[in-house]
Design an enzyme around this catalytic site. Structure first.
Site, PDB file in Angstrom:
ATOM      1  N   SER A  44       0.852  -1.222  -0.126  1.00  0.00           N
ATOM      2  CA  SER A  44       0.187  -0.057   0.009  1.00  0.00           C
ATOM      3  C   SER A  44       0.921   1.225   0.176  1.00  0.00           C
ATOM      4  CB  SER A  44      -1.142   0.087   1.254  1.00  0.00           C
ATOM      5  OG  SER A  44      -0.281  -0.448   2.310  1.00  0.00           O
ATOM      6  N   GLU A  65       2.681  -0.773  14.917  1.00  0.00           N
ATOM      7  CA  GLU A  65       2.847   0.590  14.608  1.00  0.00           C
ATOM      8  C   GLU A  65       3.819   1.538  15.675  1.00  0.00           C
ATOM      9  OE1 GLU A  65       0.068  -1.123  14.345  1.00  0.00           O
ATOM     10  OE2 GLU A  65      -0.364  -1.191  12.068  1.00  0.00           O
TER      11      GLU A  65
HETATM   12  C1  LIG Z   1      -3.534  -1.626  13.762  1.00  0.00           C
HETATM   13  C2  LIG Z   1      -3.570  -1.942  12.286  1.00  0.00           C
HETATM   14  N1  LIG Z   1      -2.567  -2.036  11.582  1.00  0.00           N
HETATM   15  C3  LIG Z   1      -2.698  -2.239  10.240  1.00  0.00           C
HETATM   16  C4  LIG Z   1      -3.958  -2.671   9.767  1.00  0.00           C
HETATM   17  C5  LIG Z   1      -4.030  -2.945   8.222  1.00  0.00           C
HETATM   18  N2  LIG Z   1      -4.508  -4.296   7.962  1.00  0.00           N
HETATM   19  C6  LIG Z   1      -5.680  -4.716   7.603  1.00  0.00           C
HETATM   20  S1  LIG Z   1      -5.673  -6.364   7.232  1.00  0.00           S
HETATM   21  C7  LIG Z   1      -3.892  -6.692   7.693  1.00  0.00           C
HETATM   22  C8  LIG Z   1      -3.398  -7.829   7.559  1.00  0.00           C
HETATM   23  C9  LIG Z   1      -4.042  -8.878   8.612  1.00  0.00           C
HETATM   24  O1  LIG Z   1      -3.380 -10.040   8.726  1.00  0.00           O
HETATM   25  P1  LIG Z   1      -3.814 -11.351   9.452  1.00  0.00           P
HETATM   26  O2  LIG Z   1      -3.853 -10.775  10.950  1.00  0.00           O
HETATM   27  O3  LIG Z   1      -3.108 -12.488   9.093  1.00  0.00           O
HETATM   28  O4  LIG Z   1      -5.253 -11.554   8.878  1.00  0.00           O
HETATM   29  P2  LIG Z   1      -6.057 -12.382   7.820  1.00  0.00           P
HETATM   30  O5  LIG Z   1      -4.969 -13.120   7.466  1.00  0.00           O
HETATM   31  O6  LIG Z   1      -6.933 -13.351   8.933  1.00  0.00           O
HETATM   32  O7  LIG Z   1      -6.797 -11.606   6.961  1.00  0.00           O
HETATM   33  C10 LIG Z   1      -3.391  -5.216   7.911  1.00  0.00           C
HETATM   34  C11 LIG Z   1      -1.938  -5.147   8.067  1.00  0.00           C
HETATM   35  C12 LIG Z   1      -5.105  -2.726  10.342  1.00  0.00           C
HETATM   36  N3  LIG Z   1      -6.214  -3.042  10.029  1.00  0.00           N
HETATM   37  N4  LIG Z   1      -4.879  -2.324  11.855  1.00  0.00           N
END
Ligand SMILES: Cc1ncc(C[n+]2csc(CCOP(=O)(O)OP(=O)(O)O)c2C)c(N)n1
Ligand SMILES: [Mg+2]
Lengths: 321, 276
Positions: A44, A65
């Site tokens: 992104s 973060e």
């Molecule tokens: C605090 C925060 N940082 C970054 C994000 C952006 N983000 C949304 S989904 C994601 C990846 C999540 O991966 P995972 O926890 O493995 O979820 P899944 O594989 O089940 O979709 C990120 C980095 C967020 N939503 N919240």
């Protein structure tokens, strides 16, 4: 229009994040101290190519973060030039204490690039909007705060930041923005606003993507015989107070525009100056004190009156009263 | 057994519903919604004590979706359970909708607004603590991502849950091994995951997170150890059910093209036929 401002909006397909990534890659090839940090945000932030070409100069910390800001401050303390590229919503809120203490207070040379800022994330809701970041970062001593109007300014800004030895927060949006400048061939100076259009009937101060809306509004007003000054406040801290005082003196009336809460951002900054140095009526346009409505950027801008139609109406009303 | 079979049918139907949502809206978190569908189906159709007609009933079990982004399976299930009209699903991610891209507690059935990762566990600790204070027997369930484990707040919540002996708290990790950038182990390794949680004082159970029978068995019998919070590590496949989306990084938020959508729906219809 001044000769740097692009008269009419035109389609642009290059997002500011791409411009910033390209510039960092070019400069990073010769300056090994430049380190990019990402928090599962490489894609992104458009940093995939940077990571492939300069794998030694990118640090991925995962979804953490607070960690990313702490690590960057440690790197900076040891002479590196860290650039964090992480969503503005999380970077400016989750890590705000690290920003306040580890970066601003300890004065470490960290550049915080808040990506996908404002309402770029559209229908993902308030957790993903960053509409308080200017307010919060602006109140922290020792931290500069900037937002480029378009890709040309994003390029100028990032180049200016490379050897600028101070903590800075920069917010950019996710999608390509229509150009406000004709090219990158103009003088950019941190803390010095850019007069995009001269005029003496009223002044619009704008920041980020709203600069384009301000220019289009000024154009519409011109056709109605109203001569509107447009000032791009790309740096909200340090603030170009002189330009604000001059506008209040010379044009009397002021409108401010920002993709931010009406509290604590550009509008507040302008009012703080005007009220103490040169009182003048100011209309603040931004997102009201509520979770922003779900929608695409254009729909949200339209809904809250960050639109040519609303700005011209307000301007006409101000000039006639 | 018949029961489990009908849950499997339900999960497949939910997968079809969520793909339709994402395809029509042109946005969504496909991979993570498909990986957690079986977990949510087990919770909402079998394990949790809830009443869609009375979503704020004080003795209801609580569910907090910490991995808020995978909201599409959640919306499909809440609509199917009758928390809001199915018709409304059409508004998903559209202008002025309440069915946004993350759980939104303006929608009946949603307890808390999530979307910023690393919040669900501390919130759930608070809810479980309140149940203890009030002498109530409801349980609190929360679902986290595996990439989410990198957030420090997860571990602050982990410590607190053990400290307060919250055996009415069940946390589930959707262990699909992927996050946005790629493999969790390449990005920021979380293994040995079970040992980490055990060392924090939790009762840890590993299950196949796409096997409803196993999920139901483990989730209905909590706590498995008195005085300890339960961690269910649900080993799942990201993109589960759609062959070409399974274990593929880009499907985190890839929106299917027309061809992909039709192919996916065909695959799922076949799975449904086999089950029925
Ligand atoms: C605090 C925060 N940082 C970054 C994000 C952006 N983000 C949304 S989904 C994601 C990846 C999540 O991966 P995972 O926890 O493995 O979820 P899944 O594989 O089940 O979709 C990120 C980095 C967020 N939503 N919240
Ligand atoms: Mg995952």
């Amino acid at each position: 229009m001044s000769n740097v401002a692009l008269k009419h909006s035109s389609v642009n397909k290059i997002a500011n994040r791409q411009v910033i990534s390209d510039a960092l890659l070019e400069i990073g090839k010769n300056d090994k101290e430049i380190i990019v940090l990402t928090s599962d945000s490489r894609g992104s932030a458009s940093m995939v190519k940077f990571g492939e070409e300069l794998p030694q100069q990118i640090i991925e910390v995962g979804i953490a973060e607070q960690n990313i800001v702490g690590i960057a401050s440690g790197l900076a303390h040891s002479g590196k030039k860290p650039f964090i590229a992480s969503p503005a919503c999380f970077l400016s809120m989750r890590s705000i204490e690290q920003i306040k203490v580890d970066v601003a207070y300890s004065n470490t040379n960290v550049k915080l690039i808040g990506i996908s800022g404002g309402v770029s994330y559209g229908a993902l809701g308030m957790s993903h909007h960053s509409l308080q970041d200017l307010a919060v970062t602006r109140a922290i001593p020792g931290l500069d705060v900037m937002m480029p109007a378009d890709r040309h300014e994003a390029k100028k800004m990032i180049e200016a930041l490379i050897d600028y030895d101070r903590p800075v927060y920069v917010r950019i949006g996710r999608n390509p923005v229509q150009d406000s400048y004709t090219s990158s061939d103009y003088h950019f100076e941190i803390g010095k606003s850019v007069t995009m259009k001269e005029g003496n009937d009223l002044t619009i101060f704008a920041i980020g993507e709203t600069v384009r809306v301000a220019l289009d509004s000024a154009d519409a007003l011109q056709q109605k015989g109203i001569n509107c000054r447009v000032i791009n406040m790309h740096t909200i801290k340090p603030l170009d107070e002189e330009a604000i005082i001059r506008a209040a003196q010379e044009t009397g009336r002021i409108i401010t525009m920002e993709e931010h809460s009406i509290y604590g951002g550009l509008g507040s900054a302008v009012v703080e100056v005007v009220s103490q140095h040169q009182p003048a009526p100011v209309k603040i346009l931004g997102i009201p004190d509520e979770p922003a409505i779900a929608g695409k950027t254009a729909e949200v801008f339209e809904h809250y009156g960050l639109s040519v139609k609303n700005v011209t109406e307000i301007a006409i009303h101000m000039v006639n009263n | 057994m018949q029961d489990i079979q009908s849950l499997k049918v339900k999960a497949t139907e939910i997968r079809m519903d969520l793909l339709k949502l994402i395809y029509e809206a042109g946005t969504g978190h496909t991979g993570g919604s498909l990986s957690n569908t079986d977990i949510l189906t087990a919770l909402y159709y079998k394990v949790m004590n809830i009443d869609p007609q009375n979503p704020t009933w004080e003795d209801r079990d609580r569910y907090v979706q910490s991995k808020g982004h995978a909201v599409e399976s959640y919306w499909a299930i809440l609509a199917d359970k009758g928390f809001f009209p199915k018709e409304e699903l059409k508004t998903f991610s559209q202008f002025n909708t309440r069915l946004i891209g993350h759980p939104n507690n303006k929608v009946p059935g949603v307890e808390m607004n999530t979307g910023a990762l690393g919040h669900g566990l501390p919130i759930s600790v608070g809810m479980a603590l309140a149940a203890k204070m009030d002498g109530k027997s409801y349980k609190v369930y929360t679902l986290m991502g595996d990439g989410e484990q990198a957030e420090g707040s997860v571990w602050e919540g982990a410590m607190a849950a053990a400290q307060f002996k919250l055996d009415n708290l069940v946390a589930i990790i959707d262990r699909n091994k992927l996050q946005i950038t790629g493999s969790t182990e390449d990005v920021m390794s979380i293994e040995p995951l079970g040992d980490k949680w055990r060392s924090f004082g939790w009762e840890v159970i590993d299950v196949d997170g796409n096997d409803i029978e196993q999920l139901v068995k483990v989730l209905t019998n909590t706590p498995h150890s008195n005085g300890k919070p339960t961690m269910v590590i649900a080993h799942t496949v990201k993109g589960k059910g759609v062959s070409f989306a399974e274990n593929v990084t880009k499907w985190h938020h890839h929106v299917p093209s027309k061809e992909e959508y039709e192919l996916a729906m065909t695959e799922l219809s076949k799975q449904l036929e086999v089950l029925q």
